[in-house]
Enzyme design. Structure first.
Site, short mmCIF file in Angstrom:
data_model
loop_
_atom_site.label_atom_id
_atom_site.label_comp_id
_atom_site.label_asym_id
_atom_site.label_seq_id
_atom_site.Cartn_x
_atom_site.Cartn_y
_atom_site.Cartn_z
CG ASN A 17 -2.43 -0.73 0.87
OD1 ASN A 17 -3.66 0.11 -0.16
ND2 ASN A 17 -2.17 -1.68 1.37
CB ILE A 96 -4.16 -1.33 18.97
CG1 ILE A 96 -4.66 -2.17 18.19
CG2 ILE A 96 -5.16 -0.26 19.48
CD1 ILE A 96 -5.37 -2.13 17.65
CG LEU A 97 -1.66 4.18 16.74
CD1 LEU A 97 -1.95 5.44 15.72
CD2 LEU A 97 -0.16 4.16 17.58
CG HIS A 113 -9.50 -3.02 7.92
ND1 HIS A 113 -9.80 -3.46 9.17
CD2 HIS A 113 -11.35 -3.86 7.42
CE1 HIS A 113 -10.06 -5.36 10.25
NE2 HIS A 113 -10.65 -5.26 8.86
C1 GAR Z 1 -3.30 -4.80 3.63
O1 GAR Z 1 -4.09 -5.74 3.02
C2 GAR Z 1 -3.69 -3.94 4.88
O2 GAR Z 1 -5.64 -3.73 4.44
C3 GAR Z 1 -3.68 -4.70 5.76
O3 GAR Z 1 -2.55 -5.28 6.05
C4 GAR Z 1 -2.44 -5.35 4.78
C5 GAR Z 1 -0.19 -4.50 4.25
O4 GAR Z 1 0.12 -4.89 3.27
N1 GAR Z 1 -4.00 -3.99 7.54
C6 GAR Z 1 -5.42 -4.27 8.17
O5 GAR Z 1 -5.83 -4.99 8.23
C7 GAR Z 1 -5.25 -3.39 9.49
N2 GAR Z 1 -5.84 -4.15 10.07
P1 GAR Z 1 1.28 -4.02 2.80
O6 GAR Z 1 2.18 -3.21 3.96
O7 GAR Z 1 1.09 -5.05 1.29
O8 GAR Z 1 0.49 -2.47 2.38
#
Ligand code: GAR
Length: 202
Positions: A17, A96-97, A113
């Protein structure tokens, strides 16, 4: 005259991301904000390499090394102040913050998310677990949500959502990849551009 919002991206893992945001900035799709800082809660996150490759200052902020939540958040705040950050993006940030932290940046923290909130969200729902839960429930549509962060985990105001169809042979891994490609990597840069533009106007 509008100004360019100064963005920090907080990461813990692969950083796809973060990469989508870097690519959007390069392509001009993200032009109202600029990524000035990457903070990683993990020393081994590949996201750090992505930041370095893109020439973005990157620092590790480890709760373990700092000895607890309070010191961890104090260090995050110190970096955010040092780089004069306007907007904080949680992009796969797995810590978590506290309310103390989120209350200091109202409508200035954004999270992505990997589900359609309010489904499969809140405490314990992160990463692959979200997709495992969606498959176990048997929903036929899932997706991703970008939202503001407040004191309730995954409970802040929704900014953007995108739906993704679940296919009969999906595994949690295949679903995670498709949700990233079709939803997260699209709506996160779009939402960050939207909120950066709003900040720049004020
Ligand atoms: C992503 O799918 C993001 O949406 C999720 O972790 C992954 C990180 O991937 N986040 C959560 O689950 C937060 N609750 P990345 O490091 O490749 O961006």
């Amino acid at each position: 005259m509008s100004r360019v919002a100064r963005i920090a991206v907080l990461v813990s893992g692969g950083g796809t991301n973060l990469q989508a945001l870097i690519d959007a900035e390069r392509a001009g799709a993200l032009h109202s904000g600029k990524i000035e800082l990457v903070l990683s809660s993990s020393p081994t996150a590949y996201a750090l390499t992505r930041a370095v490759n893109a020439g973005i200052p990157a620092h590790i902020v480890s709760k373990k090394e700092l000895g607890g939540q309070e010191a961890f958040e104090a260090r995050l705040k110190a970096y955010l102040a040092e780089y004069k950050i306007d907007l904080i993006i949680l992009a796969g940030f797995m810590s978590i913050l506290s309310e103390n932290f989120t209350a200091a940046y109202p409508r200035r923290i954004i999270n992505v998310h990997p589900s359609l909130i309010p489904s499969f969200c809140g405490k314990g729902y992160y990463g692959l677990r979200v997709h495992e839960a969606a498959l176990a429930y048997g929903v036929k549509v899932t997706g991703a949500t970008v939202h503001f962060v407040n004191e309730i985990p995954d409970g802040g105001e929704i900014i953007m959502q995108k739906a993704v169809r679940i296919l009969p042979r999906d595994t949690a891994e295949s679903l995670q990849k498709r949700v990233m490609r079709l939803a997260e990597w699209k709506i996160l840069p779009a939402a960050v551009e939207k909120i950066s533009a709003e900040i720049g106007e004020n």
